[in-house]
Design a protein around this motif. Sequence first.
Motif, short mmCIF file in Angstrom:
data_model
loop_
_atom_site.label_atom_id
_atom_site.label_comp_id
_atom_site.label_asym_id
_atom_site.label_seq_id
_atom_site.Cartn_x
_atom_site.Cartn_y
_atom_site.Cartn_z
N GLN A 1 9.72 17.57 28.20
CA GLN A 1 9.90 16.80 29.44
C GLN A 1 9.74 17.66 30.69
N LEU A 2 9.80 18.96 30.54
CA LEU A 2 9.77 19.85 31.70
C LEU A 2 8.36 20.03 32.23
N PRO A 3 8.21 20.04 33.55
CA PRO A 3 6.89 20.30 34.13
C PRO A 3 6.42 21.71 33.75
N SER A 4 5.18 21.83 33.33
CA SER A 4 4.67 23.15 32.94
C SER A 4 4.30 23.96 34.18
N GLY A 5 4.41 25.26 34.04
CA GLY A 5 4.01 26.16 35.11
C GLY A 5 5.02 26.31 36.23
N LYS A 6 6.22 25.76 36.07
CA LYS A 6 7.24 25.88 37.11
C LYS A 6 8.54 26.36 36.51
N THR A 7 9.33 27.04 37.31
CA THR A 7 10.66 27.45 36.89
C THR A 7 11.56 26.23 36.90
N ALA A 8 12.33 26.05 35.85
CA ALA A 8 13.28 24.94 35.78
C ALA A 8 14.63 25.42 36.29
N VAL A 9 15.17 24.70 37.26
CA VAL A 9 16.50 24.98 37.80
C VAL A 9 17.37 23.78 37.47
N PHE A 10 18.38 24.00 36.63
CA PHE A 10 19.24 22.93 36.16
C PHE A 10 20.51 22.86 37.00
N TYR A 11 20.96 21.62 37.27
CA TYR A 11 22.24 21.47 37.93
C TYR A 11 22.99 20.26 37.42
N CYS A 12 24.31 20.33 37.58
CA CYS A 12 25.20 19.23 37.19
C CYS A 12 26.39 19.27 38.13
N GLY A 13 27.49 18.64 37.74
CA GLY A 13 28.66 18.59 38.61
C GLY A 13 29.43 19.89 38.70
N ALA A 14 29.70 20.51 37.57
CA ALA A 14 30.56 21.69 37.56
C ALA A 14 29.92 22.94 36.96
N GLY A 15 28.82 22.79 36.24
CA GLY A 15 28.13 23.95 35.69
C GLY A 15 28.02 23.98 34.18
N LYS A 16 28.89 23.26 33.51
CA LYS A 16 28.88 23.30 32.05
C LYS A 16 27.59 22.73 31.46
N ARG A 17 27.17 21.57 31.96
CA ARG A 17 25.96 20.95 31.44
C ARG A 17 24.70 21.70 31.84
N SER A 18 24.68 22.28 33.04
CA SER A 18 23.49 23.05 33.45
C SER A 18 23.34 24.29 32.57
N CYS A 19 24.44 24.94 32.24
CA CYS A 19 24.38 26.09 31.33
C CYS A 19 23.91 25.66 29.94
N ALA A 20 24.45 24.54 29.46
CA ALA A 20 24.06 24.04 28.13
C ALA A 20 22.58 23.68 28.10
N ALA A 21 22.07 23.10 29.17
CA ALA A 21 20.65 22.72 29.23
C ALA A 21 19.76 23.96 29.17
N ALA A 22 20.06 24.94 29.97
CA ALA A 22 19.25 26.17 29.98
C ALA A 22 19.34 26.86 28.62
N GLN A 23 20.53 26.92 28.05
CA GLN A 23 20.72 27.56 26.74
C GLN A 23 19.94 26.82 25.66
N ARG A 24 19.98 25.50 25.67
CA ARG A 24 19.28 24.70 24.67
C ARG A 24 17.78 24.99 24.70
N LEU A 25 17.23 25.10 25.89
CA LEU A 25 15.79 25.30 26.00
C LEU A 25 15.36 26.73 25.73
N MET A 26 16.30 27.66 25.72
CA MET A 26 15.98 29.04 25.38
C MET A 26 15.99 29.25 23.86
N ASP A 27 16.73 28.41 23.15
CA ASP A 27 16.84 28.55 21.69
C ASP A 27 15.58 28.16 20.98
#
Length: 85
Positions: free
Chosen positions: A59-85
């Motif tokens: 789902q991520l646009p190719s060729g761009k850095t993805a910057v994730f955000y949420c309300g407190a940080g837990k979900r943004s960390c989980a999103a970045a971690q998921r996509l690195m695995d």
Amino acid sequence: QLMTTTDNKSLVQISPQAALAQMRQQSAVIIDVRESREYGQEHIAGALSLPLAELTAEQLPSGKTAVFYCGAGKRSCAAAQRLMD
């Protein structure tokens, strides 16, 4: 809290100002990983809504850095971690 990956191996917390600068340079896309109802209440202008529960790398646009955000940080960390695995 805004999270991004630098090399697909490490997470980096960046400031809102840095994220905005990258977005203006069109080198990054801001991805809101909150639930759709949260996005509907308020969101960063130009951010894509990709809820964490539904997020895939395809789902991520190719060729761009993805910057994730949420309300407190837990979900943004989980999103970045998921996509690195």
